[in-house]
Design a protein around this motif. Structure first.
Motif, mmCIF file in Angstrom:
data_model
loop_
_atom_site.group_PDB
_atom_site.id
_atom_site.type_symbol
_atom_site.label_atom_id
_atom_site.label_comp_id
_atom_site.label_asym_id
_atom_site.label_seq_id
_atom_site.Cartn_x
_atom_site.Cartn_y
_atom_site.Cartn_z
ATOM 1 N N ALA A 15 0.842 -1.205 0.000
ATOM 2 C CA ALA A 15 0.000 0.000 0.000
ATOM 3 C C ALA A 15 0.874 1.252 0.000
ATOM 4 O O ALA A 15 0.526 2.264 -0.610
ATOM 5 C CB ALA A 15 -0.936 -0.001 1.203
ATOM 6 N N LEU A 16 2.014 1.162 0.685
ATOM 7 C CA LEU A 16 2.951 2.294 0.678
ATOM 8 C C LEU A 16 3.449 2.528 -0.755
ATOM 9 O O LEU A 16 3.577 3.669 -1.207
ATOM 10 C CB LEU A 16 4.124 1.995 1.611
ATOM 11 N N GLY A 17 3.705 1.418 -1.464
ATOM 12 C CA GLY A 17 4.109 1.521 -2.871
ATOM 13 C C GLY A 17 3.006 2.145 -3.721
ATOM 14 O O GLY A 17 3.273 2.944 -4.618
ATOM 15 N N ASP A 65 2.932 5.416 -5.961
ATOM 16 C CA ASP A 65 2.508 5.497 -7.366
ATOM 17 C C ASP A 65 1.622 6.726 -7.589
ATOM 18 O O ASP A 65 1.659 7.353 -8.626
ATOM 19 C CB ASP A 65 1.726 4.246 -7.766
ATOM 20 N N ARG A 66 0.824 7.050 -6.594
ATOM 21 C CA ARG A 66 -0.089 8.187 -6.748
ATOM 22 C C ARG A 66 0.613 9.531 -6.564
ATOM 23 O O ARG A 66 0.343 10.470 -7.296
ATOM 24 C CB ARG A 66 -1.218 8.085 -5.719
ATOM 25 N N TYR A 67 1.452 9.616 -5.577
ATOM 26 C CA TYR A 67 1.977 10.932 -5.216
ATOM 27 C C TYR A 67 3.501 11.010 -5.158
ATOM 28 O O TYR A 67 4.048 12.069 -4.825
ATOM 29 C CB TYR A 67 1.408 11.354 -3.843
ATOM 30 N N ASP A 78 7.376 27.480 -13.586
ATOM 31 C CA ASP A 78 6.766 27.415 -14.920
ATOM 32 C C ASP A 78 6.642 25.981 -15.419
ATOM 33 O O ASP A 78 6.179 25.736 -16.519
ATOM 34 C CB ASP A 78 7.616 28.219 -15.922
ATOM 35 N N ALA A 79 7.084 25.051 -14.599
ATOM 36 C CA ALA A 79 7.086 23.651 -15.043
ATOM 37 C C ALA A 79 5.667 23.165 -15.301
ATOM 38 O O ALA A 79 4.710 23.642 -14.706
ATOM 39 C CB ALA A 79 7.729 22.783 -13.968
ATOM 40 N N LYS A 80 5.550 22.223 -16.226
ATOM 41 C CA LYS A 80 4.211 21.687 -16.468
ATOM 42 C C LYS A 80 3.826 20.776 -15.312
ATOM 43 O O LYS A 80 4.680 20.276 -14.577
ATOM 44 C CB LYS A 80 4.149 20.948 -17.798
ATOM 45 N N VAL A 81 2.536 20.558 -15.195
ATOM 46 C CA VAL A 81 2.016 19.886 -14.010
ATOM 47 C C VAL A 81 1.839 18.402 -14.274
ATOM 48 O O VAL A 81 1.507 17.995 -15.384
ATOM 49 C CB VAL A 81 0.649 20.507 -13.657
ATOM 50 N N ASP A 82 2.083 17.603 -13.256
ATOM 51 C CA ASP A 82 1.830 16.172 -13.373
ATOM 52 C C ASP A 82 0.322 15.938 -13.331
ATOM 53 O O ASP A 82 -0.325 16.110 -12.312
ATOM 54 C CB ASP A 82 2.502 15.450 -12.202
ATOM 55 N N GLU A 83 -0.229 15.542 -14.461
ATOM 56 C CA GLU A 83 -1.699 15.433 -14.543
ATOM 57 C C GLU A 83 -2.249 14.259 -13.753
ATOM 58 O O GLU A 83 -3.451 14.140 -13.567
ATOM 59 C CB GLU A 83 -2.140 15.336 -16.005
ATOM 60 N N ARG A 84 -1.349 13.391 -13.300
ATOM 61 C CA ARG A 84 -1.856 12.303 -12.451
ATOM 62 C C ARG A 84 -2.209 12.825 -11.069
ATOM 63 O O ARG A 84 -2.872 12.171 -10.298
ATOM 64 C CB ARG A 84 -0.806 11.183 -12.329
ATOM 65 N N VAL A 85 -1.708 14.001 -10.745
ATOM 66 C CA VAL A 85 -1.927 14.540 -9.409
ATOM 67 C C VAL A 85 -2.896 15.716 -9.430
ATOM 68 O O VAL A 85 -3.748 15.853 -8.577
ATOM 69 C CB VAL A 85 -0.583 14.964 -8.776
ATOM 70 N N ARG A 134 14.388 5.632 -10.871
ATOM 71 C CA ARG A 134 13.499 4.538 -11.248
ATOM 72 C C ARG A 134 13.277 3.521 -10.136
ATOM 73 O O ARG A 134 12.243 2.911 -10.052
ATOM 74 C CB ARG A 134 14.067 3.824 -12.480
ATOM 75 N N ASP A 135 14.311 3.321 -9.325
ATOM 76 C CA ASP A 135 14.161 2.258 -8.316
ATOM 77 C C ASP A 135 13.755 2.807 -6.944
ATOM 78 O O ASP A 135 13.759 2.080 -5.968
ATOM 79 C CB ASP A 135 15.460 1.455 -8.186
ATOM 80 N N LEU A 136 13.388 4.078 -6.883
ATOM 81 C CA LEU A 136 13.040 4.663 -5.576
ATOM 82 C C LEU A 136 11.828 3.953 -4.963
ATOM 83 O O LEU A 136 11.812 3.631 -3.775
ATOM 84 C CB LEU A 136 12.761 6.165 -5.728
ATOM 85 N N ARG A 137 10.840 3.677 -5.792
ATOM 86 C CA ARG A 137 9.637 2.998 -5.282
ATOM 87 C C ARG A 137 10.010 1.634 -4.692
ATOM 88 O O ARG A 137 9.582 1.274 -3.593
ATOM 89 C CB ARG A 137 8.619 2.805 -6.399
ATOM 90 N N THR A 138 10.808 0.887 -5.450
ATOM 91 C CA THR A 138 11.182 -0.456 -4.990
ATOM 92 C C THR A 138 11.908 -0.380 -3.652
ATOM 93 O O THR A 138 11.643 -1.168 -2.745
ATOM 94 C CB THR A 138 12.103 -1.128 -6.043
ATOM 95 N N ARG A 139 12.815 0.607 -3.527
ATOM 96 C CA ARG A 139 13.564 0.718 -2.271
ATOM 97 C C ARG A 139 12.646 1.066 -1.102
ATOM 98 O O ARG A 139 12.800 0.553 -0.003
ATOM 99 C CB ARG A 139 14.681 1.756 -2.417
ATOM 100 N N ILE A 140 11.680 1.940 -1.366
ATOM 101 C CA ILE A 140 10.753 2.325 -0.290
ATOM 102 C C ILE A 140 9.927 1.117 0.146
ATOM 103 O O ILE A 140 9.754 0.850 1.340
ATOM 104 C CB ILE A 140 9.845 3.495 -0.761
ATOM 105 N N VAL A 141 9.433 0.365 -0.823
ATOM 106 C CA VAL A 141 8.586 -0.786 -0.470
ATOM 107 C C VAL A 141 9.416 -1.871 0.224
ATOM 108 O O VAL A 141 9.006 -2.415 1.257
ATOM 109 C CB VAL A 141 7.884 -1.350 -1.728
ATOM 110 N N LEU A 142 10.599 -2.142 -0.329
ATOM 111 C CA LEU A 142 11.423 -3.212 0.267
ATOM 112 C C LEU A 142 11.814 -2.886 1.707
ATOM 113 O O LEU A 142 11.857 -3.768 2.561
ATOM 114 C CB LEU A 142 12.691 -3.437 -0.571
#
Lengths: 184, 240
Positions: free
Chosen positions: A21-23, A27-29, A110-117, B63-71
């Motif tokens: 769940a932390l992963g 993924d979201r933020y 001025d950076a473009k925004v991450d549309e997933r967020v 790229r591997d930041l997520r993996t390190r956090i989860v592990l």
């Protein structure tokens, strides 16, 4: 744009010890969290180190998350920001790196925004709201948020009366709140 | 609600983290006991951090930041606010109805069986992911109907992408079918990428090439496979 109820369920799973769940929260933020840290810290290595610490804090504090205190995104980004400020106060000082007034002077880059967020229409709205603030109000917000300065530090650094700084902070924050109130 | 005066004037600066320590502590103590100020603070912070999310630098994390956090947390103890000593003391203070020990005994036996099986699968999936030493790992999101499903796309530096999946065995006559999701106009098109009738934790090769940024999904299909998905994905990532 992630669903807020799903965000809360993710935090509940993290509180129950679910590392996946932390992963998923990452993924979201993770991208926007890294972007916040990158802006506050001197380089990608520091941002990476603090991001890991911040997600560890999320893991430890998940049980204390209270929905009525704000969204999961706000909670996570606040943890990241606090971790970055702590890093600057300890290791940042040793490295003699500090965010300068100029570097922190604008709330939005001025950076473009991450549309997933933040979806693009909403991001345009946010930019318009911030853009309508007087320059002096944008500056105190940016110095406090990105620079981590207190109102009295801002007053001293910008040679502005403390009462004026307080007034600018109050007006700017209340305008943001009024204009960005959750209408979705 | 707190009987103190509400710190309306300083609450915006508190939300911004711009107060000096003494002021900050006083307001924090008030907010803890005042529902009205808690609500105001939530609105201020949500607005501020939404602006910050727009103002953050757009940059790809390692790229591997997520993996390190989860592990780091996979085998970590469950986070807790209270110590075991506190919990035991609290239990001892409460009166216990007579039927509770019996019910607890039954629940304990059932819980060991259920948690044991689930934990074993979870551990196996975790070990499989931890064994990935090279390349990028992208998590697939489970659908609401299958919250326990887990899957990841592994994109090695060299070699073909593959999936590590935790799903139950499909029903008789059915199979899990993988799809590569390619952008097509304003939507996505699904290209068949292999089927399997395996269950639990398994590795699945993608039989269709996976281009940069293309997505992956898994659906339940007839055992012979389908030309197009006929059910909702149990796991999916629109981009990898």
């Amino acid at each position: 744009m992630p669903d807020k109820a799903d965000d809360v369920k993710l935090v509940e799973r993290i509180a129950a010890g679910d590392a996946e769940a932390l992963g998923e929260l990452y993924d979201r933020y993770g991208r926007v969290a890294f972007g916040v840290l990158y802006r506050m810290l001197p380089g990608p290595e520091a941002a990476e180190e603090v991001a890991q610490d911040a997600f560890h804090s999320v893991w430890r504090q998940a049980r204390s998350y209270r929905q009525e205190r704000g969204s999961v995104r706000t909670w996570l980004l606040a943890i990241c920001r606090n971790a970055a400020i702590d890093w600057r106060r300890t290791r940042g000082k040793r490295l003699e790196r500090e965010v300068t007034i100029d570097a922190a002077a604008e709330l939005l880059s001025d950076a473009k925004v991450d549309e997933r967020v933040v979806d693009s229409l909403r991001a345009e709205h946010v930019r318009a709201v911030v853009g309508q603030l007087p320059r002096e109000q944008r500056e105190v917000l940016a110095l406090a948020f990105w620079g981590g300065y207190s109102q009295s530090e801002i007053a001293a650094r910008t040679d502005t009366p403390l009462g004026t700084v307080k007034s600018r902070v109050r007006l700017a924050m209340n305008k943001l709140r009024e204009s960005l109130k959750d209408e979705r | 609600m707190s009987q103190e005066r509400h710190p309306t004037e300083d609450l915006p600066a508190y939300a911004l983290g711009a107060l000096d320590d003494d002021e900050r502590k006083a307001i924090a103590a008030h907010v803890e006991t005042c529902a009205s100020c808690t609500g105001d603070l939530a609105q201020l912070e949500d607005a501020l951090y939404e602006a910050a999310a727009v103002g953050a630098v757009e940059i790809e994390p390692p790229r591997d930041l997520r993996t390190r956090i989860v592990l780091r947390h996979r085998d970590a103890p469950v986070p807790s606010q209270r110590s075991w000593g506190d919990r035991v003391a609290e239990l001892l203070r409460r009166p216990v109805p007579a039927f509770v020990p019996l019910v607890l005994g039954v629940l304990l036996v059932v819980a060991f069986a259920v948690v044991g099986a689930s934990r074993q699968q979870s551990d196996e999936y975790g070990r499989a992911l931890a064994g990935v030493v090279d390349g990028r790992v992208v998590a697939l999101a489970p659908s609401g109907a299958n919250p326990d499903a887990r899957g990841s796309v592994v994109i090695p530096t060299r070699g073909s992408p593959y999936l590590i999946v935790r799903l139950p065995a499909p029903p008789a006559g059915k199979a899990w079918e993988a799809w590569v999701l390619r952008p097509a106009g304003s939507g996505l098109t699904a290209v068949p990428a292999g089927t399997t009738e395996r269950g639990d934790v398994f590795v699945m090769s993608l039989t269709a090439p996976l281009g940069a940024g293309e997505g992956v999904a898994i659906t339940l299909e007839p055992a012979t496979g389908s030309a197009q998905p006929t059910t909702q994905p149990v796991l999916a990532a629109e981009k990898t």
